[in-house]
Design a protein around this motif. Structure first.
Motif, PDB file in Angstrom:
ATOM      1  N   LEU A 192       0.838  -1.208   0.000  1.00  0.00           N
ATOM      2  CA  LEU A 192       0.000   0.000   0.000  1.00  0.00           C
ATOM      3  C   LEU A 192       0.874   1.261   0.000  1.00  0.00           C
ATOM      4  O   LEU A 192       0.584   2.222  -0.726  1.00  0.00           O
ATOM      5  N   THR A 195       2.444   1.623  -3.498  1.00  0.00           N
ATOM      6  CA  THR A 195       1.441   2.118  -4.466  1.00  0.00           C
ATOM      7  C   THR A 195       1.175   3.598  -4.264  1.00  0.00           C
ATOM      8  O   THR A 195       1.233   4.399  -5.202  1.00  0.00           O
ATOM      9  N   THR A 455      -4.646   3.430  -4.412  1.00  0.00           N
ATOM     10  CA  THR A 455      -4.263   2.566  -3.279  1.00  0.00           C
ATOM     11  C   THR A 455      -5.471   1.816  -2.728  1.00  0.00           C
ATOM     12  O   THR A 455      -5.364   0.644  -2.359  1.00  0.00           O
TER      13      THR A 455
END
Length: 463
Positions: A192, A195, A455
């Motif tokens: 995460l 990203t 995300t």
């Protein structure tokens, strides 16, 4: 499922909703958090005196849980002040000034350097260590002051603070509230964070280059912020500065190696970094200030602790409330939940699963939304206990993904509130680059929103 919801569970839900409402309205949540602790305590015990005591006990519990995080940040800030005062920071980043030959190299070099330094020193001190030295170099290379502020901001207060892989202050807060190990949150956050970081910085750089071509940006910042920059004193010789400029990064690299070799995580990893920082601080004070070294050491420690408790002051009351949702209830108030209870938050999650057919998509979007809302106070840290609690609630309800949901909420909360979108949280980077924090927030808005959307979509596929 044998879960018995009591009036305590519903009071807890009511105060969560009130806290979210206060955050949306940009009101301080301290009062409502303390009131929540008192109401839950008095309903549970029926004893007015012990309910008053529960407020104080909840603060002690929260501070005990957070003390390692407050300590490490305080010590690192104290050490970073010495580095700035002695001019060691200038020598440390001097080699990178040769790399910055054009705006593109300036943006990415400053950004990546800021991210690495922020993992070890925390973003606010890292801005001071880096900004004053590299800003003039970047401007000479053609990168506007606003671009320098964006790079430091997005990589430091965005990527580094939302991941917090080394100091692990943010993951500890969210993991404790979710009732899961810190390592789980750190591991779940990696895809995460990557990203969010990649998407946000690429979009930000594209928009920056576009406006530079159109001639919309001035090279030098002209915002009169009235902020005093920390001055450097002639305390060390150049030879000594160069020695420490090599020794300090080497010491922290050895810490990272030790973490990998001995599998140190969470509190153990934090303690290693903290102990290293203390030794560096002591060594620098004794060599730089000589006979006054002992007094100066205490002075720097006081300065660091003032910073640490100033940052975590607003966090303690709200964290105290959310600790009631898990293991803190028994310690703070007592054994007043049903014998079948697994903690207020877990009970609510199981009950929610039985009432509402939750999907992964709904859970993910909710966590991103709640995370962003909690960041509206400009702290980033004050609300991540809430996202940890809600991450546990939704993870229990859908039967998986608690760590990923918690990490997603943490990323959203810190990107919004930790210093990329809320103007008053942007002051460190804006001040050192002499640009308006409101203009910096406006420039960051589109990249951060695009990053959060992408995300959130990625999180759906990870769970």
């Amino acid at each position: 499922m044998g879960i018995e919801l009591t009036v305590l569970h519903w009071i807890y839900v009511l105060f969560i909703l009130l806290i979210i409402f206060f955050m949306v309205r940009r009101l301080d949540t301290t009062l409502i958090s303390i009131l929540g602790i008192f109401v839950i305590a008095i309903v549970a015990t029926g004893n007015f005196t012990s309910s008053i005591s529960s407020i104080f006990n909840s603060f002690i519990y929260a501070i005990t849980e957070l003390l390692s995080t407050i300590l490490i940040i305080s010590i690192i800030v104290a050490m970073s002040r010495v580095l700035t005062k002695t001019g060691i920071n200038e020598v440390m980043v001097a080699p990178f000034t040769k790399i910055i030959k054009n705006p593109t190299l300036g943006f990415w070099t400053i950004g990546l350097l800021m991210m690495i330094i922020s993992w070890f020193f925390w973003p606010s001190p890292a801005v001071a260590l880096l900004g004053a030295v590299l800003l003039p170099v970047a401007i000479r290379a053609g990168l506007p002051a606003l671009g320098v502020a964006m790079a430091m901001n997005l990589f430091g207060h965005g990527i580094a603070l939302s991941s917090d892989f080394v100091i692990q202050g943010a993951p500890k807060l969210t993991a404790d509230a979710a009732g899961i190990p810190v390592g789980d949150v750190v591991t779940a956050s990696i895809p995460l964070v990557i990203t969010m970081g990649v998407v946000t910085t690429i979009v930000a750089f594209y928009l920056l280059k576009r406006d530079m071509k159109k001639g919309k940006l001035e090279l030098v910042g002209t915002y009169d912020n009235g902020t005093e920059q920390e001055t450097t004193e002639d305390l060390l010789t150049m030879k000594q500065k160069k020695f420490f400029a090599i020794l300090i990064p080497a010491a922290f690299i050895l810490d990272v190696v030790a973490m990998a070799l001995f599998n140190l995580q969470g509190g153990d990893a934090t303690a290693l970094v903290g102990g290293t920082s203390v030794f560096i601080l002591l060594l620098l004070c004794i060599i730089a200030y000589k006979k006054k070294g002992l007094e100066q050491t205490t002075s720097y420690f006081i300065n660091g602790f003032q910073f640490g408790f100033k940052v975590f002051g607003p966090v303690i009351p709200i964290a105290a409330f959310f600790y009631l949702g898990d293991s803190g209830f028994l310690t703070i108030i007592g054994d007043y939940l049903p014998s079948s209870s697994h903690g207020i938050v877990n009970d609510l999650g199981v009950a929610l699963a039985g009432i509402v057919p939750l999907t992964t998509e709904v859970a993910v979007v909710t966590l991103t939304g709640v995370g962003a809302i909690t960041g509206l106070d400009g702290s980033g840290f004050s609300g991540i206990s809430l996202v940890g609690s809600i991450g546990s609630l939704f993870g229990t309800a859908i039967g998986e993904g608690t760590a990923t949901l918690t990490a997603l909420g943490q990323v959203a909360a810190i990107w919004v509130g930790g210093g990329t979108l809320i103007p008053w949280a942007l002051i460190p980077a804006a001040a050192i680059c002499n640009v308006s924090p409101f203009e910096l927030a406006r420039r960051n808005l589109v990249p951060v929103v695009v990053g959060l959307i992408v995300t959130t979509i990625v999180a759906v596929f990870i769970i």
